[in-house]
Design a protein around this motif. Structure first.
Motif, short mmCIF file in Angstrom:
data_model
loop_
_atom_site.label_atom_id
_atom_site.label_comp_id
_atom_site.label_asym_id
_atom_site.label_seq_id
_atom_site.Cartn_x
_atom_site.Cartn_y
_atom_site.Cartn_z
N UNK A 280 0.85 -1.22 -0.18
CA UNK A 280 0.10 -0.02 0.11
C UNK A 280 0.91 1.15 -0.04
N UNK A 281 2.19 0.98 0.64
CA UNK A 281 2.96 2.33 0.50
C UNK A 281 3.75 2.62 -0.74
N UNK A 282 3.47 1.71 -1.71
CA UNK A 282 4.12 1.68 -3.21
C UNK A 282 5.37 1.12 -3.16
N UNK A 283 5.96 0.43 -2.05
CA UNK A 283 7.05 -0.53 -2.24
C UNK A 283 6.83 -1.82 -2.58
N UNK A 284 8.04 -2.34 -3.27
CA UNK A 284 7.96 -3.68 -3.64
C UNK A 284 8.12 -4.49 -2.37
N UNK A 285 7.00 -5.37 -1.96
CA UNK A 285 7.24 -6.12 -0.88
C UNK A 285 7.47 -7.42 -1.02
N UNK A 286 7.68 -8.45 0.17
CA UNK A 286 7.65 -9.90 -0.18
C UNK A 286 7.32 -10.63 1.10
#
Ligand SMILES: [Zn+2]
Length: 427
Positions: free
Chosen positions: A224-230
């Motif tokens: 949601x913060x626009x980062x690529x997460x995993x």
């Protein structure tokens, strides 16, 4: 610092005192039209490189070096630009770019090894005289055999540093999704728990691993913060155990990590290199600079035009483009090591296409060349032997058609390759 092993042939030659002109005394004088100085961003015209046996003994203006070369064998590369043999720090000679499950399920390890032999030869033909091969994807320790065969002169190929089986936890690496009634092989060694991981590291090193590779995360998504997460794969205790045991055995750790969580966890555990790193953000980049951790971006495998990819792949490629530009702007350039994931695409495609992406995403051509020479040599701990054209280094050289300082595409046109004083003409 690990140094490359002397070949058995070399030892045999030293033992024979009767031979008048042994291969170790063979002298070759190369005339380079232009020689790229990787340290100074420049190139010098009409240079001479004198080689004795497998090492460079003198470099300088051609006329001067030629005057001291006596009856050395001459090689005329005056039409070409010569640079240090290239290093690809992320390859898979046991992959052929086809369907992964088919390779693991339908191909025997002997068959895959035959393919790996041709891949190793292809790497050399493209100008890569050193590679770090980052796991066999189910072919066990056969990479050690390919490396040994190359070192003994049985087959042609680059110098290899190998990672053998790689580590992932249960259920978090392909093959998955099959019925629980069928036992299917996995592309990595699946291990859980700190003690078991220490044992697995010891086992891999025992059977010849130069590097330990771990899979830090999976399932990248845009947060949601626009980062690529995993999704991170390991507990902190497990990751620490892998890294601690590897360092205790004098080896280094490579971490596959694509999203923020995976990169963060790998950095906290103290790994030496981040593979892929699509989700690198300014905070993570600054941490890598501070910790002196290298990044192998593997751009070409994800960015090259290809239809039928899941949409997240295109999203990740876009994240990586921005991350690379940001990393260069923040001064991470000397910690970026050329890595392509070759094998993830067919070995008939030239991995040197990676250079063009680095330049398009923000590097100067000279910076891009350093990723595959001095930077990668430092990451691999072999900078005393390879990475520059200088007296004392291995005679690992590539001659390309054109000027790679003006156009990185020239690096895809290797016309002549030498490894350890032995020349390989391109077909
Ligand atoms: Zn890979």
């Amino acid at each position: 610092m690990p140094r490359f092993a002397t070949t058995l042939i070399g030892i045999a030659v030293l033992a024979s005192s009767l031979a008048a002109q042994t291969p170790s005394e063979r002298r070759v004088l190369i005339r380079a039209g232009r020689l790229i100085d990787v340290a100074s961003d420049g190139a010098k015209a009409d240079q001479g490189i004198l080689i004795t046996g497998d090492r460079i003994t003198r470099v300088g203006p051609y006329a001067e070096v030629a005057a001291s070369a006596g009856n050395a064998e001459r090689v005329d590369l005056s039409r070409y630009t010569v640079l240090p043999g290239l290093i690809d720090a992320h390859t898979h000679v046991f992959l052929d770019g086809t369907v992964y499950a088919d390779q693991v399920l339908k191909q025997s390890i002997p068959y895959r090894t035959i393919q790996a032999v041709t891949a190793a030869k292809a790497a050399l033909d493209y100008g890569f005289t050193t590679i770090r091969d980052l796991e066999t994807e189910g072919a066990m320790y056969a990479d050690v055999d390919v490396k040994t065969a190359i070192e003994r002169g049985v087959i042609p190929g680059p110098r290899m540093l190998v990672a053998t089986r790689a580590l992932a936890p249960t259920g978090m690496y392909p093959l998955t999704g099959y019925s629980w009634e069928i036992e299917v092989p996995a592309g990595a060694q699946l291990v859980d728990g700190a003690d078991n991981l220490r044992r697995a590291v010891r086992e891999q090193v025992k059977f010849g691993a130069d590097w330990i590779k771990l899979y830090a995360d999976r399932n990248s998504y845009v947060g949601e913060d626009g980062r690529l997460r995993s999704w991170p794969n390991w507990t902190e205790e497990e990751l620490k155990a892998i890294v601690d045991e590897t360092k205790r055995l004098g080896k280094r750790v490579s971490a596959h990590a694509t999203g923020w969580e995976g990169i963060d966890a790998a950095l906290r555990a103290g790994v030496h290199s981040i593979e892929h790193g699509d989700g690198l953000t300014p905070d993570l980049i600054d941490r890598m600079i501070k910790q002196r951790v290298y990044w192998c971006p593997t751009v070409f495998v994800g960015a090259r035009p290809l239809t039928g990819r899941p949409p997240i792949r295109a999203t990740m490629a876009e994240f990586k483009r921005k991350a690379l530009g940001e990393a260069v702007r923040r001064g991470m350039g000397d910690l970026i090591a050329f890595g392509t994931d070759a094998g993830g695409f067919a070995w008939t495609e030239n991995p040197a296409q990676e250079f063009g992406y680095y330049v398009r995403y923000g590097m100067s051509p000279a910076q891009a060349i350093r990723t595959a020479t001095t930077n990668a040599a430092r990451l691999l701990g072999v900078e005393a032997d390879v990475g520059t054209v200088a007296a004392g280094k291995f005679a690992d050289l590539v001659a390309v058609d054109g000027d790679p300082l003006a156009d990185p595409v020239a690096l895809t046109r290797a016309k002549w390759v030498m490894k350890g004083g032995v020349a390989y003409e391109r077909r």
